[in-house]
Each structure stands twice: as C-alpha cells, then as structure tokens.
Scaffold this active site. Structure first.
Site, PDB file in Angstrom:
ATOM      1  N   ASP A 157       9.558 -21.643 -29.155  1.00 17.41           N
ATOM      2  CA  ASP A 157       8.163 -21.550 -28.699  1.00 17.41           C
ATOM      3  C   ASP A 157       7.367 -22.703 -29.305  1.00 17.41           C
ATOM      4  O   ASP A 157       7.156 -22.744 -30.523  1.00 17.41           O
ATOM      5  CB  ASP A 157       7.530 -20.217 -29.143  1.00 17.41           C
ATOM      6  CG  ASP A 157       8.061 -19.022 -28.351  1.00 17.41           C
ATOM      7  OD1 ASP A 157       9.082 -19.165 -27.642  1.00 17.41           O
ATOM      8  OD2 ASP A 157       7.446 -17.938 -28.441  1.00 17.41           O
ATOM      9  N   LYS A 220       3.347 -19.423 -22.256  1.00 16.13           N
ATOM     10  CA  LYS A 220       2.910 -18.365 -23.178  1.00 16.13           C
ATOM     11  C   LYS A 220       1.434 -18.581 -23.479  1.00 16.13           C
ATOM     12  O   LYS A 220       0.991 -19.725 -23.618  1.00 16.13           O
ATOM     13  CB  LYS A 220       3.795 -18.449 -24.432  1.00 16.13           C
ATOM     14  CG  LYS A 220       3.363 -17.622 -25.625  1.00 16.13           C
ATOM     15  CD  LYS A 220       4.413 -17.718 -26.750  1.00 16.13           C
ATOM     16  CE  LYS A 220       3.894 -17.129 -28.055  1.00 16.13           C
ATOM     17  NZ  LYS A 220       4.840 -17.257 -29.177  1.00 16.13           N
ATOM     18  N   LYS A 256       4.727 -15.166 -20.883  1.00 14.52           N
ATOM     19  CA  LYS A 256       4.686 -14.441 -22.153  1.00 14.52           C
ATOM     20  C   LYS A 256       3.259 -14.364 -22.682  1.00 14.52           C
ATOM     21  O   LYS A 256       2.759 -15.335 -23.257  1.00 14.52           O
ATOM     22  CB  LYS A 256       5.604 -15.127 -23.188  1.00 14.52           C
ATOM     23  CG  LYS A 256       5.563 -14.490 -24.586  1.00 14.52           C
ATOM     24  CD  LYS A 256       6.569 -15.130 -25.535  1.00 14.52           C
ATOM     25  CE  LYS A 256       6.371 -14.658 -26.971  1.00 14.52           C
ATOM     26  NZ  LYS A 256       7.299 -15.292 -27.930  1.00 14.52           N
TER      27      LYS A 256
HETATM   28  O1  LIG Z   1       3.876 -15.013 -30.680  1.00 19.72           O
HETATM   29  C1  LIG Z   1       3.496 -13.976 -31.169  1.00 19.72           C
HETATM   30  C2  LIG Z   1       2.226 -13.823 -31.854  1.00 19.72           C
HETATM   31  O2  LIG Z   1       2.120 -14.707 -32.900  1.00 19.72           O
HETATM   32  C3  LIG Z   1       2.067 -12.422 -32.348  1.00 19.72           C
HETATM   33  O3  LIG Z   1       0.729 -12.176 -32.546  1.00 19.72           O
HETATM   34  P1  LIG Z   1       0.220 -10.788 -33.193  1.00 19.72           P
HETATM   35  O4  LIG Z   1       0.605 -10.851 -34.625  1.00 19.72           O
HETATM   36  O5  LIG Z   1      -1.255 -10.816 -32.960  1.00 19.72           O
HETATM   37  O6  LIG Z   1       0.900  -9.667 -32.487  1.00 19.72           O
END
Ligand SMILES: O=C[C@H](O)COP(=O)(O)O
Length: 303
Positions: A157, A220, A256
């Site tokens: 990513d 994403k 995503k």
């Molecule tokens: O890619 C995923 C995100 O960094 C997760 O974010 P979060 O901690 O707000 O769920």
C-alpha cells in the site's frame, strides 16, 4: 454523469504505453460532481446498511478486512498476535480469515517468519512508498517497495504525492505510482489517495485516474493518519472512476476504503455503495478490502 468521449480510448491506450499527456488527461478526466446526487445516494447506502445487518454479511465484512496495526510501538510479538487473529478471526469458525494483515515495512519479516515457521498462509500488506505523508524522494519510495516485497509482503500500500496532486502535477502523481508498481513486481499494489487532503472531489477523481492509469491493482481512500479518512462521498467518486475504467478496458481495479471505519454499520455502508456502483462482482476480497485496526472487534461483538 460525464460522457465518455471517444478520444479517452486513445488516451488510455497511449498512457498504458507510458505516454502520459497532461492536456489530454485534464480534458478527459476533469469533471465536476453533483453534490445533491451524491448526498441522496449516501442516504440510500446508509439505509441499505441497516437492512443488510445480519450474521452472514458480518462474516463477509470480516473477510474483507486488512487487519491493520501501524504504530511506532509495533513489535514482532504484536504483529504476530495480529497475524494469528487475521488467520482465525472467529475462533469457532476456522474457515473464515481476514483479507490480509497490514503492517509497517520493518515488521513484514516478523510476520513472514511466523507464517513460515507455522506453515500457515495469509496475505501480508506492507505500507510503503513514504507512508503516510508521501514526502520522500522517489528513490526511497521505490527502494521501500522493493525491500518490502523482498521481506515477504504480497501486497503493497503506497501513498500518492499530495503535494503534486495539489499543484495539479498529475504526471508526477502518475509517474511515481508507475515507478512503485514496477518495484512491486508480482505483489499487488494498492494506491492510497489520502482523499482528506485533496480538497476537491474533482481532485479525488483525477487522483483515482492517475493511479489507475499507472497500473494500481486497488485504489484506497486513506492512510488512517489524515484528519479526515474514509467517507462515503469520496468512495462514490473513486468507485465512479473504477467503473469508467472497467467500461473502457474490461479491467477490474479493486477498492479499499480505510481509516476510521470502526463499526459494522459504517463498513456495511461501503458494502452497499460498492454493490450499487460496481455490482456484486466486486464484493469479494480480491476486489474489495476494508483497511481497519478496530473494526474486527465490533464485528465479533455483533456475531
Ligand atoms: O490502512 C488502514 C488504516 O491505517 C487503518 O486505520 P484505522 O486505524 O483508523 O482503522
């Protein structure tokens, strides 16, 4: 909805051959969005999310999750515990597993070592390419992708350069993603737009196109570190770009949403949106993921 003009076909063909023409990009993918239309659609998705709330849908949501930890105090034992959870998120049902476990580059090898020693499989997502700010030299972004793949990441990513996007330098946005795509080899590339920092929906649409044209396997929404992360509004715009790309090329790019998605209801809102714009065929972990660090807890509570 914007009309697809015939020259977009040749633009897509030329860009896929490495010729990115700035003027044509602006002309072909520049468009405005009808805010009222989006607001009405979002109300429908939120209602649909309530209707969809049942145990089968929640089990599906769990399988979409890229189970994430992206913290300065992540250690080998913490990411191994997370990988165990991603492999078997519902203790009573070993048939269900999360989409991947998502960690910082330095923790990828820890997960890989654990999987190898226990003879288990699970996709490993490594964030790279100057995550989360993107404010690094391209050489270090590319090297980070290469090292992450070498350590065992099967999915990478990266983040786009928001500075270039805000300066409307879409060629640089495109070319950086292209360089990272090459560096990833056979690992899947998910490109993060960091939509909360792009200021306009028109920029979100252009960033989606620049990333798709450069060969991203997924686009994403967010890193989880911006002030505003995944919203249904930006998801609407990004999925509109994915749909246009599919209509033009027959190729499916994944979606995503990530960042700040903590509840089953929020996750199901994104499921309803993807189902409406892209169709049921997108609703599987090869084309739809949800990046989240705490959503699994709410899913398990609701089961
Ligand atoms: O890619 C995923 C995100 O960094 C997760 O974010 P979060 O901690 O707000 O769920």
């Amino acid at each position: 909805m914007a009309t697809i003009v015939p020259t977009l076909f040749s633009f897509v063909r030329d860009t896929c051959k490495g010729r990115f023409d700035v003027a044509t990009f602006e002309k072909e993918v520049g468009r405005d969005f009808d805010n009222q239309e989006i607001t009405q659609a979002i109300s429908r998705y939120e209602q649909e999310a309530k209707n969809m709330r049942n145990k089968d849908e929640i089990r599906k949501v769990i399988q979409y999750i890229d189970l994430t930890t992206l913290n300065g105090d992540d250690t080998a034992s913490k990411v191994v515990a997370l990988a165990k959870r991603a492999i078997n998120p519902i203790p009573t049902d070993p048939s269900i597993h999360c989409g991947s476990v998502c960690v910082y580059p330095q923790r990828i090898a820890d997960v890989k070592k654990f999987l190898k020693s226990t003879n288990q499989t699970c996709h490993i997502t490594g964030v790279a390419g100057g995550f989360p700010s993107g404010q690094y030299h391209l050489q270090s972004k590319v090297l980070e992708c290469e090292l992450s793949v070498a350590d065992g990441a099967t999915e990478i990513d990266i983040v786009i350069s928001r500075a270039s996007a805000l300066e409307e330098d879409w060629k640089t946005v495109h070319d950086e993603v292209l360089a990272c795509k090459k560096a990833c080899g056979s690992a899947h590339l998910k490109t993060i737009l960091a939509t909360g920092e792009l200021k306009t929906l028109s920029n979100v649409y252009k960033a989606s196109w620049a990333s798709i044209l450069a060969g991203s396997d997924f686009i994403k929404t967010s890193t989880g570190k911006e002030t505003v992360n995944a919203t249904l509004e930006v998801a609407y715009v990004m999925c509109t770009a994915i749909k246009r790309w599919y209509e033009l090329t027959g190729k499916k790019v994944g979606f995503k949403p990530a960042g700040g998605i903590k509840t089953v209801d929020e996750a199901l809102g994104f499921v309803a949106l993807v189902k409406d714009i892209l169709g049921e065929q997108w609703l599987n972990p090869t084309l739809f993921r949800i990046g989240a660090s705490s959503l699994l807890d709410d899913c398990l509570k609701a089961l």
